[in-house]
Design an enzyme around this catalytic site. Structure first.
Site, short mmCIF file in Angstrom:
data_model
loop_
_atom_site.label_atom_id
_atom_site.label_comp_id
_atom_site.label_asym_id
_atom_site.label_seq_id
_atom_site.Cartn_x
_atom_site.Cartn_y
_atom_site.Cartn_z
N SER A 136 0.86 -1.18 0.00
CA SER A 136 0.00 0.00 0.00
C SER A 136 0.89 1.23 0.00
CB SER A 136 -0.90 0.01 1.25
OG SER A 136 -1.52 1.27 1.41
N TYR A 149 -2.26 -0.08 10.54
CA TYR A 149 -2.22 -0.49 9.13
C TYR A 149 -0.93 -0.03 8.47
CZ TYR A 149 -3.67 -0.94 4.23
OH TYR A 149 -3.74 -1.27 2.90
#
Length: 249
Positions: A136, A149
């Site tokens: 990501s 995250y």
């Protein structure tokens, strides 16, 4: 681009980005084993093609992972591993419980360690072995309310860079694709959540999400899949330890 004679494993390969990758690999001629928790969903996708096999797995459990990869290897030697399975979570740091932290790290980072550990020896025997992590943009830069995250995805990038150094003398490469927001069910749920909480229109809610990364649009899963296919090609042998950013700009 032909990937005939390749056997790819795609974790989380029955939904979202993983499903787009699965279909792209099949179109390129590869055999694909999709892995995930939802057996029914996996089987539904496997019914699309005789080149798709389905194996249920919990990527946070070492025994489950090892058994799944032994089973997958019975189909054909594994030459490609796509680490796509992941878990999203958003909350202020002070509201991120230890339980939530552990779950995010277990799926997004430890799961990748386990899958690579299970298959590395086999992939290293391939002429063009490939390990590709769907990371990501959060693995390269931080953002508010994504501490757990972002930490997990930064870990994925660090793991990739270190392992790339170890793989420099063999035929296997490891790379990561780092997309910003992708047009998946996860993002759709976030849009709906913003609409319900704030009363905003869908367009305004979507724009508020895009503004956090400066995107002009959502990235389509098929765009990510195309990057995967290019990295799997024999011509990509010299691309190793790279983070490919897809920022949607």
């Amino acid at each position: 681009m032909s990937l005939v004679n390749n056997h790819a494993v795609v974790t989380g390969g029955a939904t979202g980005i993983g499903l787009a990758i699965t279909r792209a690999l099949v179109d390129a001629g590869a055999i694909v084993t999709i892995m995930g928790r939802d057996k029914k969903r996996l089987d539904n996708i496997a019914n699309e093609s005789n080149k798709i096999k389905a194996i249920q797995v919990d990527i946070t459990d070492v025994d489950s992972v090892n058994k799944a990869f032994v089973k997958a290897s019975l189909t054909a030697p594994i030459t490609i591993l796509i680490n796509n399975a992941g878990k999203a979570f958003s909350a202020p740091f002070h509201k991120t419980s230890f339980d939530e932290w552990e779950k995010i790290i277990a799926v997004n980072l430890t799961g990748i360690y386990l899958t690579i550990s299970a298959v590395l020896t086999e992939v290293n025997q391939a002429k063009h072995g490939r390990i590709i992590n769907i990371a990501s943009i959060s693995g390269l830069e931080g953002a508010a309310y994504t501490s757990a995250y972002s930490a997990s995805k930064h870990g994925v990038i660090g793991l990739m860079k270190s392992l790339a150094c170890e793989l420099s003398k063999v035929n296997t490469t490891i790379n990561s694709i780092c997309p910003a927001f992708v047009n998946t069910d996860i993002v759709e749920k976030a849009i709906i959540n913003i609409m319900n909480i704030t009363g905003r229109s869908r367009e305004t809610a979507l724009q508020s999400i895009l503004d956090t990364t400066g995107q002009s649009k959502l990235i389509e899963p098929e765009e990510v899949a195309l990057k995967v296919i290019k990295l799997c090609a024999p011509e990509a042998d010299t691309i190793n330890g790279t983070s490919i950013v897809m920022d949607g700009k």
